[in-house]
Motif scaffolding. Structure first.
Motif, PDB file in Angstrom:
ATOM      1  N   GLY A 295       0.808  -1.205   0.000  1.00 48.65           N
ATOM      2  CA  GLY A 295       0.000   0.000   0.000  1.00 48.65           C
ATOM      3  C   GLY A 295       0.843   1.259   0.000  1.00 48.65           C
ATOM      4  N   PRO A 296       0.202   2.428   0.104  1.00 47.24           N
ATOM      5  CA  PRO A 296       0.930   3.698   0.074  1.00 47.24           C
ATOM      6  C   PRO A 296       1.868   3.837   1.271  1.00 47.24           C
ATOM      7  N   PRO A 297       2.935   4.615   1.131  1.00 49.28           N
ATOM      8  CA  PRO A 297       3.849   4.844   2.266  1.00 49.28           C
ATOM      9  C   PRO A 297       3.175   5.704   3.327  1.00 49.28           C
ATOM     10  N   SER A 298       3.569   5.496   4.562  1.00 48.37           N
ATOM     11  CA  SER A 298       3.050   6.299   5.658  1.00 48.37           C
ATOM     12  C   SER A 298       3.737   7.658   5.686  1.00 48.37           C
ATOM     13  N   ASP A 299       3.202   8.570   6.489  1.00 50.12           N
ATOM     14  CA  ASP A 299       3.813   9.888   6.626  1.00 50.12           C
ATOM     15  C   ASP A 299       5.263   9.735   7.097  1.00 50.12           C
ATOM     16  N   GLY A 300       6.152  10.484   6.474  1.00 52.42           N
ATOM     17  CA  GLY A 300       7.559  10.432   6.840  1.00 52.42           C
ATOM     18  C   GLY A 300       8.354   9.371   6.127  1.00 52.42           C
ATOM     19  N   ASN A 301       7.684   8.486   5.393  1.00 46.37           N
ATOM     20  CA  ASN A 301       8.365   7.442   4.632  1.00 46.37           C
ATOM     21  C   ASN A 301       8.506   7.924   3.200  1.00 46.37           C
ATOM     22  N   HIS A 302       9.715   8.371   2.845  1.00 43.23           N
ATOM     23  CA  HIS A 302       9.984   8.875   1.500  1.00 43.23           C
ATOM     24  C   HIS A 302      10.771   7.883   0.658  1.00 43.23           C
ATOM     25  N   GLY A 303      11.010   6.685   1.207  1.00 39.89           N
ATOM     26  CA  GLY A 303      11.757   5.676   0.491  1.00 39.89           C
ATOM     27  C   GLY A 303      13.249   5.797   0.716  1.00 39.89           C
ATOM     28  N   PRO A 304      14.034   4.927   0.107  1.00 43.27           N
ATOM     29  CA  PRO A 304      15.491   5.001   0.234  1.00 43.27           C
ATOM     30  C   PRO A 304      16.047   6.222  -0.483  1.00 43.27           C
ATOM     31  N   VAL A 305      17.238   6.638  -0.075  1.00 43.90           N
ATOM     32  CA  VAL A 305      17.912   7.763  -0.720  1.00 43.90           C
ATOM     33  C   VAL A 305      18.666   7.260  -1.942  1.00 43.90           C
ATOM     34  N   LEU A 306      18.639   8.052  -3.012  1.00 43.24           N
ATOM     35  CA  LEU A 306      19.314   7.732  -4.275  1.00 43.24           C
ATOM     36  C   LEU A 306      20.297   8.847  -4.620  1.00 43.24           C
ATOM     37  N   ALA A 307      21.327   8.519  -5.381  1.00 40.17           N
ATOM     38  CA  ALA A 307      22.214   9.530  -5.953  1.00 40.17           C
ATOM     39  C   ALA A 307      21.605   9.988  -7.268  1.00 40.17           C
ATOM     40  N   VAL A 308      21.458  11.316  -7.444  1.00 42.33           N
ATOM     41  CA  VAL A 308      20.784  11.842  -8.632  1.00 42.33           C
ATOM     42  C   VAL A 308      21.609  12.967  -9.241  1.00 42.33           C
TER      43      VAL A 308
END
Length: 395
Positions: free
Chosen positions: A71-84
């Motif tokens: 399901g959708p991520p909860s508040d504060g869950n932005h996923g892993p960090v990526l190099a961009v």
């Protein structure tokens, strides 16, 4: 076979399995990921998996199979960090991430309490390989609850066991041994493709394509921009010295000097790590609580950065002052120990406002109006100031 049947995006799906040799294959229809089993803290064996898209996932493990819904991520869950973009970091949901890092020896209960009210959103854990893996996993989980990224040092550890156990945590970064075979083993067991680097001086070979960023030891942080340009990937200064009173000179810096190095490297387009080394049980060796003066100034810097527009990039044209800019004209220029009487800028048409920031006293001057074209900002006779230029409202 049983386990959780629902999980949020970038959360953890946990699956009990029959034994240590079991591998589970997860698929969302188009892609397949393999996660290996590990020994659970309470006995038995588990597989953990971090789903990265919403919808139905199916899995097979040994003779069992099943499905779960992401399901959708909860508040504060932005996923892993990526190099961009070759220079920056961002969460998987696109939100910019500016690492404000500290090195801490142990992320136990007291340390987590200190980090919860600190400016740090990333920690380096130079944990001894003797630290039990169960305890390391608990620390990573505690940091995740605080929204803090964690760099895990894999030197001297069983890479297959450690990576298999921790890869499901979205806040993990890997600090790899320099041995290419060890790095290959990390890639093999990390289905989630977390950020990975090695640590060393500026002459270290950071060029391998699977190394997502450079983790460099660098006291002269003005060198960050050249290294970033050379590597084409983000540069994190893992070690530029420590505020403290230790016998080693680079572990006994005055707080003002450490803050200056951090501002300098930041305005060179890099990311600079804090460290603290006071007394017989220093923060960066054993954790506990912060006692120095630098952390408050780093909180101030974080506020300045988070109030800036995205896309800050180092501008080498200002060779005598480290400068970040954005394409729409925002300027953040750090003057270091210099006591310049004024600074000149070429601004686009429109109305602008300039502020003088005292990075040590943590003050911001009243805005001063500027017009487009050649503009001059008068300065106080104080060291360690910065200048911030932004468009005036309606300008």
């Amino acid at each position: 076979m049983s386990g959780m049947r629902t999980v949020e995006r970038w959360g953890i799906f946990e699956l009990p399995v029959a034994g240590p040799g079991v591998e589970a294959v997860f698929t969302d229809g188009a892609r397949h990921f393999t996660a290996a089993a590990f020994a659970g803290a309470g006995g038995g064996h588990l597989v953990r998996f971090m789903p990265d898209v919403e919808g139905e996932w199916r899995y097979s493990a040994g003779e069992g199979a099943g499905a779960f819904t992401c399901g959708p991520p909860s508040d504060g869950n932005h996923g892993p960090v990526l190099a961009v973009g070759g220079r920056h970091f961002a969460y998987a949901d696109g939100r910019p991430f500016h690492p404000m890092t500290t090195t801490v020896g142990d992320a136990g209960t007291a340390t987590l309490r200190a980090l919860a009210v600190s400016p740090f959103n990333r920690v380096r854990l130079p944990a001894s390989s003797a630290l039990p893996l169960d305890r390391l996993a608990e620390q990573i989980a505690g940091l995740r609850r605080l929204g803090i990224e964690a760099e895990v040092d894999l030197t001297g550890r069983d890479i297959a066991a450690t990576v298999s156990r921790l890869a499901a945590y979205r806040n993990v970064w890997w600090r790899a041994p320099r041995d290419p075979d060890a790095q290959t083993a990390i890639l093999e067991h990390d289905y989630a493709h977390h950020l990975i680097s090695v640590h060393g001086g500026p002459d270290t070979d950071f060029g391998a394509p699977w190394l997502t960023h450079a983790g460099v030891r660098l006291e002269e942080t003005r060198g960050v921009a050249a290294l970033t340009e050379q590597l084409g990937k983000p540069v994190v200064v893992d070690d530029c010295g420590a505020e403290g009173d230790a016998p080693a000179p680079e572990r006994s810096l005055p707080a003002r000097d450490l803050v200056a190095r951090i501002w300098e490297g930041t305005c060179q387009g890099g990311y600079v790590t804090h460290a603290e080394s006071y007394g017989p049980r220093p923060w960066s060796a054993e954790g506990g609580r912060l006692t120095g003066e630098a952390a408050d100034r780093i909180a101030f810097l974080r506020h300045v950065l988070e109030s800036a527009p995205p896309g800050l990039t180092h501008n080498p044209r200002y060779y005598d002052a480290s400068t970040l800019e954005t394409p729409d004209g925002y300027v953040l220029q750090y003057l270091g120990p210099h006591r310049y009487p004024y600074r000149r800028f070429e601004l686009a048409e429109g109305s602008w406002r300039a502020e003088v920031i005292d990075t040590w006293r943590m003050t911001v001057s009243a805005p001063r109006a500027l017009s487009g074209g050649r503009a001059e900002v008068q300065l106080p006779a104080d060291p360690y100031c910065a200048i911030r230029i932004r468009r005036a409202p309606g300008g």
